[in-house]
Design a protein around this motif. Structure first.
Motif, PDB file in Angstrom:
ATOM      1  N   LEU A 137       0.857  -1.184   0.000  1.00 45.04           N
ATOM      2  CA  LEU A 137       0.000   0.000   0.000  1.00 45.04           C
ATOM      3  C   LEU A 137       0.891   1.232   0.000  1.00 45.04           C
ATOM      4  N   LYS A 138       0.581   2.153  -0.922  1.00 45.26           N
ATOM      5  CA  LYS A 138       1.353   3.390  -1.007  1.00 45.26           C
ATOM      6  C   LYS A 138       0.357   4.538  -0.927  1.00 45.26           C
ATOM      7  N   VAL A 139       0.369   5.277   0.149  1.00 48.32           N
ATOM      8  CA  VAL A 139      -0.540   6.408   0.293  1.00 48.32           C
ATOM      9  C   VAL A 139       0.281   7.681   0.114  1.00 48.32           C
ATOM     10  N   ARG A 140      -0.180   8.548  -0.782  1.00 46.81           N
ATOM     11  CA  ARG A 140       0.566   9.774  -1.053  1.00 46.81           C
ATOM     12  C   ARG A 140      -0.337  11.001  -0.930  1.00 46.81           C
ATOM     13  N   ASN A 141       0.068  11.934  -0.100  1.00 44.54           N
ATOM     14  CA  ASN A 141      -0.608  13.230   0.047  1.00 44.54           C
ATOM     15  C   ASN A 141      -2.108  13.100   0.256  1.00 44.54           C
ATOM     16  N   LEU A 142      -2.505  12.132   1.051  1.00 43.54           N
ATOM     17  CA  LEU A 142      -3.927  11.904   1.318  1.00 43.54           C
ATOM     18  C   LEU A 142      -4.497  13.086   2.090  1.00 43.54           C
ATOM     19  N   ARG A 143      -5.669  13.537   1.635  1.00 42.33           N
ATOM     20  CA  ARG A 143      -6.294  14.701   2.236  1.00 42.33           C
ATOM     21  C   ARG A 143      -7.786  14.461   2.335  1.00 42.33           C
ATOM     22  N   LYS A 144      -8.363  14.701   3.504  1.00 44.59           N
ATOM     23  CA  LYS A 144      -9.819  14.663   3.607  1.00 44.59           C
ATOM     24  C   LYS A 144     -10.261  15.944   4.301  1.00 44.59           C
ATOM     25  N   TRP A 145     -10.805  16.867   3.491  1.00 46.05           N
ATOM     26  CA  TRP A 145     -11.319  18.118   4.041  1.00 46.05           C
ATOM     27  C   TRP A 145     -12.835  18.075   3.966  1.00 46.05           C
ATOM     28  N   TYR A 146     -13.479  18.384   5.078  1.00 46.05           N
ATOM     29  CA  TYR A 146     -14.940  18.511   5.054  1.00 46.05           C
ATOM     30  C   TYR A 146     -15.277  19.990   4.906  1.00 46.05           C
ATOM     31  N   GLU A 147     -16.242  20.282   4.018  1.00 46.90           N
ATOM     32  CA  GLU A 147     -16.594  21.689   3.810  1.00 46.90           C
ATOM     33  C   GLU A 147     -17.498  22.178   4.935  1.00 46.90           C
ATOM     34  N   ILE A 148     -17.290  23.418   5.352  1.00 50.66           N
ATOM     35  CA  ILE A 148     -18.200  24.054   6.299  1.00 50.66           C
ATOM     36  C   ILE A 148     -19.017  25.052   5.496  1.00 50.66           C
ATOM     37  N   ARG A 149     -20.332  24.862   5.470  1.00 53.17           N
ATOM     38  CA  ARG A 149     -21.192  25.767   4.706  1.00 53.17           C
ATOM     39  C   ARG A 149     -22.035  26.597   5.653  1.00 53.17           C
ATOM     40  N   ARG A 150     -22.206  27.847   5.318  1.00 54.23           N
ATOM     41  CA  ARG A 150     -23.031  28.726   6.147  1.00 54.23           C
ATOM     42  C   ARG A 150     -23.890  29.593   5.247  1.00 54.23           C
ATOM     43  N   VAL A 207     -12.929  21.675   7.475  1.00 50.17           N
ATOM     44  CA  VAL A 207     -12.398  20.906   8.597  1.00 50.17           C
ATOM     45  C   VAL A 207     -11.349  19.974   8.013  1.00 50.17           C
ATOM     46  N   LYS A 208     -10.106  20.214   8.399  1.00 52.42           N
ATOM     47  CA  LYS A 208      -9.029  19.428   7.795  1.00 52.42           C
ATOM     48  C   LYS A 208      -8.803  18.174   8.630  1.00 52.42           C
ATOM     49  N   ALA A 209      -9.629  17.153   8.378  1.00 49.74           N
ATOM     50  CA  ALA A 209      -9.565  15.923   9.180  1.00 49.74           C
ATOM     51  C   ALA A 209      -8.266  15.172   8.909  1.00 49.74           C
ATOM     52  N   VAL A 210      -7.901  15.095   7.628  1.00 55.02           N
ATOM     53  CA  VAL A 210      -6.629  14.480   7.239  1.00 55.02           C
ATOM     54  C   VAL A 210      -5.977  15.432   6.257  1.00 55.02           C
ATOM     55  N   ASP A 211      -4.732  15.776   6.508  1.00 53.35           N
ATOM     56  CA  ASP A 211      -4.101  16.801   5.694  1.00 53.35           C
ATOM     57  C   ASP A 211      -2.706  16.354   5.269  1.00 53.35           C
ATOM     58  N   ASP A 212      -2.616  15.905   4.004  1.00 50.63           N
ATOM     59  CA  ASP A 212      -1.314  15.636   3.432  1.00 50.63           C
ATOM     60  C   ASP A 212      -0.576  14.509   4.167  1.00 50.63           C
ATOM     61  N   ILE A 242       5.274   2.461  13.716  1.00 48.88           N
ATOM     62  CA  ILE A 242       4.208   3.293  14.272  1.00 48.88           C
ATOM     63  C   ILE A 242       4.253   4.668  13.615  1.00 48.88           C
ATOM     64  N   ALA A 243       3.076   5.171  13.233  1.00 47.78           N
ATOM     65  CA  ALA A 243       2.951   6.555  12.781  1.00 47.78           C
ATOM     66  C   ALA A 243       2.129   7.307  13.823  1.00 47.78           C
ATOM     67  N   VAL A 244       2.654   8.399  14.328  1.00 47.29           N
ATOM     68  CA  VAL A 244       1.944   9.179  15.330  1.00 47.29           C
ATOM     69  C   VAL A 244       1.254  10.342  14.625  1.00 47.29           C
ATOM     70  N   VAL A 245      -0.067  10.422  14.794  1.00 49.14           N
ATOM     71  CA  VAL A 245      -0.864  11.401  14.057  1.00 49.14           C
ATOM     72  C   VAL A 245      -1.387  12.467  15.015  1.00 49.14           C
ATOM     73  N   TYR A 246      -1.356  13.714  14.570  1.00 46.82           N
ATOM     74  CA  TYR A 246      -1.901  14.807  15.368  1.00 46.82           C
ATOM     75  C   TYR A 246      -2.555  15.795  14.425  1.00 46.82           C
ATOM     76  N   LEU A 247      -3.797  16.144  14.669  1.00 40.78           N
ATOM     77  CA  LEU A 247      -4.548  17.085  13.830  1.00 40.78           C
ATOM     78  C   LEU A 247      -4.415  16.779  12.338  1.00 40.78           C
ATOM     79  N   GLY A 248      -4.587  15.520  11.993  1.00 40.27           N
ATOM     80  CA  GLY A 248      -4.617  15.148  10.582  1.00 40.27           C
ATOM     81  C   GLY A 248      -3.271  15.039   9.910  1.00 40.27           C
ATOM     82  N   LYS A 249      -2.185  15.183  10.657  1.00 39.22           N
ATOM     83  CA  LYS A 249      -0.856  15.103  10.049  1.00 39.22           C
ATOM     84  C   LYS A 249       0.003  14.082  10.789  1.00 39.22           C
TER      85      LYS A 249
END
Lengths: 337, 325
Positions: free
Chosen positions: B6-19, B29-34, B227-234
């Motif tokens: 498995l090769k994951v590259r620059n994975l990003r999951k941003w949820y849009e905030i609409r108002r 909301v940058k749940a997963v960022d790069d 082990i990969a340690v993740v914090y705020l999507g990074k």
């Protein structure tokens, strides 16, 4: 020796089931608690540790009618001693929150979502101490500041959903502390929190205890937390205390095979790498169908047919202050010896 | 070196905030960022982090249970993000998931047999009923569930048994890759060790690769190779499990390890208590996302976003300061 703040003797909680059966959730629990002391009640789910906490608060009748027997004598602020198990609901209300307070595992479901945090802290204070609401608000503000909440003025006007899990648990602690109770029952207060936030809350509780000298009955399933906070510990299994003693003794020389096996099976940061964990086979028995004799014998590798399944072992002293419930404890060598 | 599974590259999951009355996107909301990482065959990569760090979102995006916003996910060289429905079904014959909560991830109206047989039915494996039943029985045997439980429903099982059924279901299609999302978090202490050992045995027996997601770094240490340690999507730090646990190179990893309570009252370590909470992923701090809670932060941390850089064999950290911890 100081007279204990709380003396519990032969406490038992029995629930009746719909089918007409009975479930002994807690049996035969006796211990005492000195002012300023922390005793940890540790066990897995179904061990009866939370039921014991609720029984001390007189809260076992809220969801299911449970019958509580035994005595729990508390030294009150006015100097008298009172058996809480003999009090009427009404008399218990004066003690609950005022002399004994409780914090629960899930701060979201124990706070009222439709009232502000300030309202909920003031409720307890005005109820028990009969002071004006403005004085209550001032003391709530001071309390939140002491508990390390940034911008306590804003927090007072916030609703629970606007706060993070750690902040909510701080608010729960503030409510519990608002009347300066002499005994705090903390039922898994950090289980729903992240480890970094858990570390904050544990530090906070220790700090508050040093300042106020209250006693804490700390209910948890996490042995790591026990080692951090408590001086003495009681291990519960299937509604009974199976081992009790000073934390150092119980952790370094556990005598009950259950405690031993549980400590060995914990994933720990200071043990070898990629090793197999010595797991305990089987599962925790249901409190409505306990095995005969020692409740742990079907999972115990030291169990002997005819002895362990025959009669319930009594809680015996294996050294000063160190109690164990096992018929074979004296035959089984202490670990490390 | 063997090619990555498995090769994951620059994975990003941003949820849009609409108002607004005519909703407009006002932020993300940058749940997963790069996030980028590799997984080798028969390797266990642990994703460690607190709640809200994005570790579950990473696990689900990799299986396309959540659509990633951008980035590429290559499984055996094929880009998973571009698969059509048929391609996805083929992919999920090789990649499965075990969920955190064994109470809500099993259909309460199905029997154990139906639950474990469902992936076989969907994938058209062992269409013959007798063959299918034999296969279900052997799967349950490999997770130590007695045949007598075949006709039981989830409510009749304990938490540990349910989690084993969930694992058997994931194994049914004979996958090469499993995302295990907090598989022991909801279990009792005495049952946790059983399931951890089971996962280790199955990894060897079925030659599995695992993405092991957990907030409990002590559990992870027993299971993970890296082990990969993740914090705020990074990803803050990624490296061999032993190096991460014994010689962490990132201030966040250091704090996370020191926060784990040690069940030995004689060992009192110096505890690093992080102040405050994890910031909102809708409004992450500039520069290094951890700087607001970092005790080593300097002015430069607010300006420059640190990139992962090598700090040892196969060991990378995203921190501007080389001199700490």
């Amino acid at each position: 020796m100081k007279s204990p703040l709380l003396e519990v003797s032969d406490l038992a909680v029995r629930f009746s089931t719909r089918g007409g059966g009975v479930v002994d959730a807690v049996s035969d629990v006796s211990f005492d608690l000195a002012p300023g002391e922390t005793v940890a009640l540790v066990g897995e789910s179904g061990s009866g540790k939370s039921t014991l906490g609720l029984a001390l608060m007189g809260l076992t009748g809220v969801t299911r009618p449970g019958s509580v027997s035994g005595a729990a004598t508390l030294s009150l602020k006015n100097g008298t001693r009172q058996d809480m198990m003999k009090l009427s609901d009404r008399a218990m209300q004066a003690i609950r929150g005022n002399e004994v307070a409780m914090i629960f595992q899930e701060p979201m479901s124990s706070l009222n979502p439709v009232h502000t945090v300030g309202w909920q802290i003031c409720e307890a204070v005005t109820c028990h101490q009969g002071i004006s609401s403005s004085a209550a608000a001032a003391s709530a503000l001071e309390l939140l500041g002491k508990l390390g909440i940034p911008d306590p003025g804003r927090c007072l006007h916030a609703y629970p959903h606007q706060l993070s899990g750690g902040m909510r648990q701080r608010v729960m602690i503030a409510i519990a502390l608002s009347c300066q109770p002499s005994l705090l029952i903390a039922d898994e207060p950090t289980t729903a929190l992240d480890v970094t936030v858990q570390a904050q809350i544990l530090e906070l509780l220790k700090h508050v205890q040093e300042e106020t000298g209250m006693a804490i009955l700390f209910i948890t399933h996490n042995f790591g937390v026990v080692a951090e906070v408590a001086q003495r510990t009681m291990v519960m299994y299937a509604g009974r205390v199976v081992e009790a003693g000073p934390v150092g003794d119980v952790f370094h020389a556990p005598r009950m095979p259950y405690t031993r096996a549980l400590l060995e099976s914990l994933p720990r940061l200071d043990r070898g790498f990629a090793t197999r964990l010595p797991a305990i086979p089987g599962q925790v028995p249901s409190p409505s169908a306990l095995p005969p004799g020692c409740a742990f014998h079907p999972r115990c590798r030291h169990a002997v047919p005819g002895r362990c399944d025959d009669r319930l072992p009594t809680l015996e002293a294996c050294s000063n202050d160190h109690l164990v419930r096992c018929v074979r404890w004296s035959e089984l060598a202490a670990p490390g010896s | 070196m063997t090619p990555s599974l498995l090769k994951v590259r620059n994975l990003r999951k941003w949820y849009e905030i609409r108002r607004g009355v005519f909703p407009r996107v006002v932020g993300h909301v940058k749940a997963v960022d790069d996030v980028s990482f590799d997984l080798q065959p028969n390797e266990v990569l642990g994703l460690a982090g607190e709640s809200g760090s994005g570790k579950t979102t990473i696990g689900r995006s990799v299986l396309r249970l959540i659509e990633a916003s951008s980035g590429s996910i290559a499984f055996k060289g094929e880009d998973v993000t571009r698969l059509d429905a048929n391609g996805l079904r083929r992919f999920r014959r090789q990649a499965q998931i075990v969920f955190q909560d064994p109470y809500s991830s099993l259909d309460p109206r199905m029997t154990v047999e139906q639950i474990v047989a469902e992936p076989l039915r969907v994938q058209g494996i062992a269409p013959d009923p007798q063959a299918r039943r034999r296969r279900v029985e052997s799967l349950l045997e490999s997770v130590s569930i007695s045949r007598q439980l075949l006709m039981r429903r989830p409510r009749e099982l304990s938490g540990g048994q349910r989690q084993r059924v969930g694992i058997a279901r994931a194994l049914a299609v004979d996958p090469e890759f499993i995302v295990a999302d907090e598989p022991v978090a909801s279990l009792d202490v005495s049952i946790q060790a059983q399931v951890i050992n089971l996962l280790q045995d199955l990894k060897a027996q079925f030659h599995l690769s695992l993405l092991f997601i957990s907030h409990d770094i002590a559990v992870m240490r027993h299971v993970a190779d890296r082990i990969a340690v993740v914090y705020l999507g990074k990803i803050m730090e990624i490296g061999p499990a032993r190096a991460i646990c014994e010689a962490p190179r990132h201030p966040y990893t250091e704090a996370l390890l020191s926060a784990v309570p040690n069940p030995d009252p004689r060992q009192r370590r110096q505890r690093i208590v992080l102040q405050g909470d994890i910031p909102s992923p809708a409004n992450p701090p500039s520069g290094c996302v951890f700087r607001t809670r970092c005790r080593y932060a300097i002015a430069e941390c607010a300006q420059t976003e640190p990139q992962l850089q090598s700090t040892g064999p196969d060991h990378y950290k995203a921190c501007l300061r080389d001199d700490v911890p």
